[in-house]
Design an enzyme around this catalytic site. Structure first.
Site, PDB file in Angstrom:
ATOM      1  N   ASP A   1       0.851  -1.194   0.000  1.00  7.57           N
ATOM      2  CA  ASP A   1       0.000   0.000   0.000  1.00  7.57           C
ATOM      3  C   ASP A   1       0.887   1.244   0.000  1.00  7.57           C
ATOM      4  O   ASP A   1       1.872   1.321   0.752  1.00  7.57           O
ATOM      5  CB  ASP A   1      -0.903   0.015   1.239  1.00  7.57           C
ATOM      6  CG  ASP A   1      -1.943   1.125   1.157  1.00  7.57           C
ATOM      7  OD1 ASP A   1      -3.007   0.889   0.574  1.00  7.57           O
ATOM      8  OD2 ASP A   1      -1.682   2.223   1.685  1.00  7.57           O
TER       9      ASP A   1
ATOM     10  N   GLU B   1      -4.739   2.402  -4.224  1.00  5.92           N
ATOM     11  CA  GLU B   1      -3.276   2.421  -4.184  1.00  5.92           C
ATOM     12  C   GLU B   1      -2.697   1.141  -3.594  1.00  5.92           C
ATOM     13  O   GLU B   1      -1.545   1.096  -3.179  1.00  5.92           O
ATOM     14  CB  GLU B   1      -2.791   3.635  -3.378  1.00  5.92           C
ATOM     15  CG  GLU B   1      -3.042   3.573  -1.879  1.00  5.92           C
ATOM     16  CD  GLU B   1      -4.420   4.063  -1.466  1.00  5.92           C
ATOM     17  OE1 GLU B   1      -4.579   4.420  -0.296  1.00  5.92           O
ATOM     18  OE2 GLU B   1      -5.329   4.091  -2.317  1.00  5.92           O
TER      19      GLU B   1
END
Length: 298
Positions: free
Chosen positions: A157, A200
């Site tokens: 992430d 993301e």
């Protein structure tokens, strides 16, 4: 000059007559179909020519049942040459047709593969998408790998991604996602799989044990942090948090994915820019350098 001689009624073979009438009717039907299709291809023209030759040959055969044609060379041309020529022309046309459609089928197959690949690929990152992961990939790895084989799941992430989106807009955020996707592609092998899991967040399914997975994850973390990335002539101060778990195809993939996700958020909670391995009830932390809370440095 010799004239054609009618054959006596008792000598006519009506079985042959019926057979020839059937053949002529079939040929006429095929010619009608060919005309109605109105194809301008050379193959269609060849079929039409071949059918016409066959029609001439069978019409002669039918006439020959009733009339003895005295000129043998005419009989040879109408019967043997016309029929044989018609068969040869139609055979060539069928061969060319089959070659053409074989090529067309190959093109369609390639297009189908490309469309399937496109439906499995995230349009932004060009990695596999989450839909492919859940719809097909999980079942595929259960069939492709031995039950005891060790794989590793790496969940990634991007840290403080929302701040970059809020500050510079989603276009710059998209570029950062593409930047990370390229780093991931550079660090994994052809036998490994990388997914854009959402937003993301990325997932790598590594055909390797935990030790190898840790080194790959650490390379990705370090490369991403140290790579120069500028927005409006300002260098972005960026990092990523990573969670790793070992997975075996005989175990539940969703459970392993959940463990990797929890390890990732432990990395977030411990200060970001870290790789955390979930090993049973324990977690092992591999930290990078602390990252400033300001995503951009002058």
């Amino acid at each position: 000059m010799q004239s054609n001689i009618p054959i006596e009624h008792d000598l006519i073979d009506y079985n042959d007559v019926i057979s020839e009438i059937f053949s002529i009717s079939f040929i006429l039907m095929m010619i009608t179909v060919n005309i109605r299709l109105r194809s301008e291809s050379s193959n269609s023209t060849m079929v039409f020519s071949g059918l016409c030759c066959l029609l001439v040959g069978h019409c002669h055969d039918l006439l020959d049942e009733f009339v003895l044609i005295s000129a043998q060379w005419i009989s040879m041309i109408l019967e043997n040459l016309a029929n044989n020529l018609g068969v040869v022309i139609i055979s060539i046309a069928i061969f060319r047709w089959s070659s053409h459609y074989k090529n067309q089928l190959a093109i369609l197959q390639r297009q189908k593969i490309e469309l399937t690949k496109a439906s499995h690929t995230d349009s932004l990152s060009k990695l596999y998408n989450r839909r492919f992961l859940h719809s097909e990939f999980i079942d595929q790895i259960k069939n492709a790998y031995e039950p005891e084989q060790k794989l590793s799941l790496i969940m990634i992430d991007l840290d403080r991604f929302k701040e970059i989106n809020d500050t510079y807009g989603h276009l710059e955020g998209d570029k950062l996602i593409m930047h990370m996707a390229q780093i991931i592609r550079d660090e994994i092998r052809a036998c490994d799989y990388a997914f854009r899991y959402g937003g993301e967040e990325f997932l790598i399914v590594l055909d390797a044990d935990m030790s190898t997975a840790r080194h790959v994850a650490e390379r990705i973390r370090k490369t991403y942090q140290e790579s120069e990335y500028y927005i409006s002539d300002e260098r972005v101060n960026k990092s990523t948090s990573i969670g790793i778990v070992e997975y075996s195809p005989r175990h539940n993939f969703e459970n392993a994915l959940d463990i990797a996700d929890k390890a990732l958020y432990q990395a977030k909670n411990k200060g970001r820019n870290q790789v955390i391995i979930a090993d049973g009830s324990k977690t092992k932390v591999y930290s990078g350098s602390p990252v400033s809370s300001n995503p951009v440095t002058s």
